[in-house]
Design a protein around this motif. Structure first.
Motif, short mmCIF file in Angstrom:
data_model
loop_
_atom_site.label_atom_id
_atom_site.label_comp_id
_atom_site.label_asym_id
_atom_site.label_seq_id
_atom_site.Cartn_x
_atom_site.Cartn_y
_atom_site.Cartn_z
N ARG A 88 -19.12 -53.87 -31.78
CA ARG A 88 -19.66 -53.28 -30.55
C ARG A 88 -20.46 -54.34 -29.81
O ARG A 88 -21.24 -55.08 -30.39
N HIS B 138 -23.02 -55.19 -34.44
CA HIS B 138 -23.65 -54.90 -33.16
C HIS B 138 -23.96 -56.22 -32.47
O HIS B 138 -24.81 -56.99 -32.93
N GLU C 58 -15.64 -52.15 -28.76
CA GLU C 58 -16.41 -51.24 -27.92
C GLU C 58 -17.39 -52.01 -27.04
O GLU C 58 -17.92 -53.04 -27.45
N ARG D 143 -20.20 -45.81 -22.46
CA ARG D 143 -19.64 -46.25 -23.73
C ARG D 143 -18.12 -46.30 -23.58
O ARG D 143 -17.48 -45.30 -23.32
#
Length: 265
Positions: A50, A196, A215, A259
Motif C-alpha cells: 500500500r 505500508h 493500493e 482508497r
C-alpha cells in the motif's frame, strides 16, 4: 469523518453514511482483503503493498518541499492509523532526507494496540536507496526503534555499504537500481505481509511501472497550493497509465480520503 464508499468486506455493518468512525472502524475500513487486524484476523497469506500520499486539489504533493503543509487533522489521524497494523513501513531515501523519520514512528497507544494483537511493538522499517547516499549518523539510524532494513544495489559504493552495515541490515535488490520485484521478495522472505509505503514519488513510480503496487491511499486536501510542488508519482514515464478502482472513500471538513486498488499499467 464519514464513509461515502465502503471498501472490501471489512466488518462494517452497512454502506450507510456515518460521521463517527472509531479508530478501530478506520483500521478495519482500510484492511486489505483477508487482513482485518483490528479484530485479530491474520488470515491473509499474500503480500499487500500500500502507498499513502497527500495532494492538494491542484495536484501538488508538497508545499515548500514538505508534505506536512497539505495535511488536515483528519489526514494526520489516518496517517498514524495506516501505520498501526503494518508489518513494515517502506520509504525511499528522498523521503527520509526531506521528512526526517527519526525516532518512534508509532505512538505508545499504537504499540500497545499492536502487542495486544500479537504484532511486534513497532513495525519494521525498510529504506530503499540505490546509491546508499545516506548519513549513518543521521537520526533516522541513531534513534531507530528497530534496526532498519536497507534495500540497495550491487553497484552501490563499497565504503558506504560498510559504514551503513553498522547501523542497518543491507540487502541487494538489483544491479543498477533497486527492483520492485526483488524488494517485495526481500520483504516477503522476512515474513511481512502488509507493506505500508509513504513514498516518495520515485518509489511509487517504480512499483506502478512494474505492476507491483497493490493500493493507493490518497488524501485530497481542500487547498490550492500552486508553485512547483511536484506530483505523487515520479521517475520514468509509464509505458501507459495504470488503471485504478475506487474501493473506499471518506470525507471530513472538505478533505477526501480515497482508497484505490491499482491495476497494472
Amino acid at each position: 469523518m464519514r464513509a461515502l464508499v465502503h471498501p472490501y468486506p471489512s466488518g462494517l455493518a452497512s454502506p450507510t453514511l456515518t460521521a463517527d468512525l472509531t479508530d478501530d472502524d478506520l483500521v478495519a475500513f482500510y484492511a486489505p482483503p483477508g487482513q482485518d487486524r483490528s479484530r485479530g484476523d491474520f488470515s491473509g497469506d499474500g503480500l499487500w503493498v500500500r502507498f499513502n500520499f497527500v495532494s492538494s486539489a491542484d495536484g501538488a504533493a508538497t508545499v515548500h518541499g514538505h508534505s506536512d503543509g497539505l495535511g488536515t487533522p483528519a489526514d494526520q489521524r489516518l496517517f498514524a492509523l495506516l501505520r498501526r497494523p503494518a508489518d513494515v513501513i517502506l520509504v525511499g531515501a528522498g523521503t527520509i532526507r526531506a521528512e526526517g523519520y527519526g525516532g518512534d514512528l508509532v505512538s505508545a497507544e499504537d504499540r500497545a494496540w499492536r502487542e495486544a494483537r500479537g504484532l511486534p511493538a513497532h513495525p519494521a522499517v525498510a529504506l530503499v536507496s540505490g546509491s546508499l547516499d545516506l548519513d549513518p549518523e543521521s537520526t533516522f539510524f541513531t534513534t531507530a526503534p528497530v534496526r532498519p532494513l536497507l534495500l540497495t544495489t550491487t553497484a552501490a559504493d563499497a565504503g558506504r555499504r560498510a559504514a551503513l552495515g553498522q547501523v542497518a541490515d543491507v540487502v541487494d535488490c538489483g544491479t543498477d537500481q533497486a527492483e520492485p520485484a526483488r524488494i517485495r521478495a526481500a520483504l516477503a522472505e522476512r515474513g511481512h505481509r502488509l507493506v505500508h509505503s509513504e513514498g516518495g514519488p520515485t518509489l511509487l513510480g517504480a512499483f506502478t511501472a512494474a505492476g507491483l503496487a497493490d493500493e493507493l491511499c490518497l488524501s485530497l486536501s481542500p487547498l490550492l497550493a500552486g508553485g512547483a510542488g511536484g506530483r505523487i508519482i515520479g521517475g520514468a514515464d509509464l509505458a501507459s497509465p495504470a488503471g485504478m478502482t475506487l474501493v473506499g472513500l471518506l470525507e471530513e471538513d472538505g478533505a477526501l480520503f480515497l482508497r484505490y486498488r491499482v491495476t497494472a499499467p
